[in-house]
Design an enzyme around this catalytic site. Sequence first.
Site, PDB file in Angstrom:
ATOM      1  CE1 TYR A   1      -3.519   2.694   0.571  1.00 38.42           C
ATOM      2  CE2 TYR A   1      -2.233   3.358   2.486  1.00 38.42           C
ATOM      3  CZ  TYR A   1      -3.253   3.596   1.579  1.00 38.42           C
ATOM      4  OH  TYR A   1      -3.994   4.746   1.676  1.00 38.42           O
TER       5      TYR A   1
ATOM      6  CG  HIS B   1      -3.722  13.969  -0.957  1.00 34.70           C
ATOM      7  ND1 HIS B   1      -3.881  13.228  -2.107  1.00 34.70           N
ATOM      8  CD2 HIS B   1      -4.104  13.151   0.068  1.00 34.70           C
ATOM      9  CE1 HIS B   1      -4.347  12.023  -1.795  1.00 34.70           C
ATOM     10  NE2 HIS B   1      -4.485  11.949  -0.483  1.00 34.70           N
TER      11      HIS B   1
ATOM     12  CG  ASN C   1      -0.925   8.887   6.242  1.00 30.99           C
ATOM     13  OD1 ASN C   1      -1.553   9.321   7.196  1.00 30.99           O
ATOM     14  ND2 ASN C   1      -1.248   7.761   5.623  1.00 30.99           N
TER      15      ASN C   1
ATOM     16  CE1 TYR D   1     -17.898  30.386  47.920  1.00 31.48           C
ATOM     17  CE2 TYR D   1     -18.945  29.462  45.961  1.00 31.48           C
ATOM     18  CZ  TYR D   1     -18.885  29.602  47.339  1.00 31.48           C
ATOM     19  OH  TYR D   1     -19.786  28.955  48.130  1.00 31.48           O
TER      20      TYR D   1
ATOM     21  NE  ARG E   1     -14.131  31.832  50.590  1.00 34.32           N
ATOM     22  CZ  ARG E   1     -15.358  31.367  50.811  1.00 34.32           C
ATOM     23  NH1 ARG E   1     -15.536  30.148  51.302  1.00 34.32           N
ATOM     24  NH2 ARG E   1     -16.417  32.102  50.554  1.00 34.32           N
TER      25      ARG E   1
ATOM     26  CD  GLU F   1      -9.122   8.689   4.332  1.00 35.59           C
ATOM     27  OE1 GLU F   1      -9.600   9.843   4.355  1.00 35.59           O
ATOM     28  OE2 GLU F   1      -8.110   8.389   3.679  1.00 35.59           O
TER      29      GLU F   1
END
Length: 634
Positions: free
Chosen positions: A147, A174, A287, A374, A377, A508
């Site tokens: 591949y 690509h 890739n 808060y 603290r 994919e």
Amino acid sequence: MRRVSVCIRGEWFRVPCSGPRASVQSLGFEALQRYHQAKKLEDGGRDMEFSMRRCWGGELLHPEDKAEDVLEDDDFVQLGKGFQLIPNSYQEPKEYISLDGNSLTTADLVNLGRGLFKIKLTPEAEEKVMKGREVIDAFIREDKVAYGVNTGFGKFARTIIPKEQLQENVVRSHCAGVGAPLSVERTRMLLVLRINVLAKGHSGISMETLDAMIKAFNASCLSWVPEKGTVGASGDLAPLAHLTLGLMGEGRMWSPQSSWADARAVLEGHGLKPLVLKPKEGIALINGTQLISSLGAEAVERAVGVARQADVIGALTLEALKGTTKAFHTIHAVRPHPGQMMVAGRLRSLLDSDVFPSQISESHRSCNRVQDAYTLRCIPQVHGVVNDTIAFVQNVISTELNSATDNPLVFAETGETISGGNFHGEYPAKALDYLAIGVHELASISERRIERLVNPALSELPAFLVQDGGLNSGFMIAHCTAAALVSENKALCHPSSVDSLSTSAATEDHVSMGGWAARKALRVVEHVEQVLAIELLAACQALEFLRPLKTTTPLEKVYELLRSVVSPWDRDRIMSPDIEAAHTLIKQQKVWETVQPYMDEYRTKLTYLSVSEAVFSLGPGHVPLHATSSYISS
């Protein structure tokens, strides 16, 4: 015939020297004429005075010099006259970082992106690369089907392709990214990270190709890489394809000497040759998860910096609001989360103590207030979990920086290639979504502290921290900006990795969306920096109304740092430059650098006091083991 690339107002023209006696001036006239023709301007430029400067080295060129005496073939020149001729300030790094595919850190990667180092491979890495390539060469000699070596990709994995047609085709096809290009720094990071993972020797890349990539990096020859287009599986295909395309001498490329120009011209101008891809190298180069990981590394490093400075800025606000330090002592030992204990230790080293007393704290020691809000603290609890989140994400990203993430992978030990799914970006995608959610909380709590500073009902300070309220609006809209950034972060914190869209004809069929996870994590971190910049401005402005009282030495030093770039707010003025100046201090880690020596001093003196008290109470030679462990390292 010698040819030179000339830049005029950002446009590049390839200009031949008209003969051996052609002057620099005639070369400039020819370039100007081409510029005017391209822009359809009437004036050909013959009467225009101009200057010319080599891009490489930055030397000004004398107009009467022969071009062939002062310029190389394929040289780059910048022409200026009202065109802002800027000397090249690029300083080529002298030091090297050795890459082995196993030990690159997030800090290393960011520094490489800044252009602070060149790179080279370790001998061990070179040997691994060559052994991996031998496996691919053996496959080719034996006509084995593999591949990506002699098959198509994705849906075409079962289609046998002649090897000489395959590699460049996959890169070109690509290159489908869109959007603005990555910055120079981020493209450097992307390129060097790809080199690092190829150095593991599991990709089948040839040493010749990898060496060419290293030379391109060291010359800062960087491809045009659009930031959008990856779904994060099978890796970051589109961005890495664009990265490879420039190295093949196609598309656009940038270097400090040429700026953006034709990729082949840039490479040749630096004495480099375009890549000629061998079997398997196309897919080996495109890739992997390097876009996600490189952007993620920057996000992590900036998150580390802003998180520790948030503790300092929170301490300043607590002082300005006359808060108590009692909540930062004993209680944390009974809930010993590492981040919580670390932040409490930092606050103790910055706020009122025997080491660094505070006049402001002393002024309200006898007040009847029992406890603070808060947002004051609970700083250790809220900031603490952010620090623990960052540590977790940094571990994931650090692993990813040194992982083989392409497909198929080559194993020289067994002489085989194995198709798998290491390219899937789910690990960094999930981690970076988590980072965005975690670090956002620093802005969320900071915005609430800004509210307490500007609200006279909560602060006992002038409304919006300015005199003559009404005539002056002070920090009113700066707080609105902080609120807007926090609200925007809420949307950005929605995890991108919970989404998946099937691609490549269902080959994919599950993807990570990690590219967007990385990009939005960076946006969240930047917003957090900006909100904390506003809090820093507001806290220091609040101290103006408590004068002549002083806070602790380290916090006074932070006040002085800010005042070195931003003056006190005595009447309304444009606020944006002040916010940007404070933001720059945070991005450059100046707040942390200012207090760090004092925090070290606090720890040293606290250790001395603890040991002295133990010796005094028990006698010489009797120091309990826990005597120096009553504080947390910063």
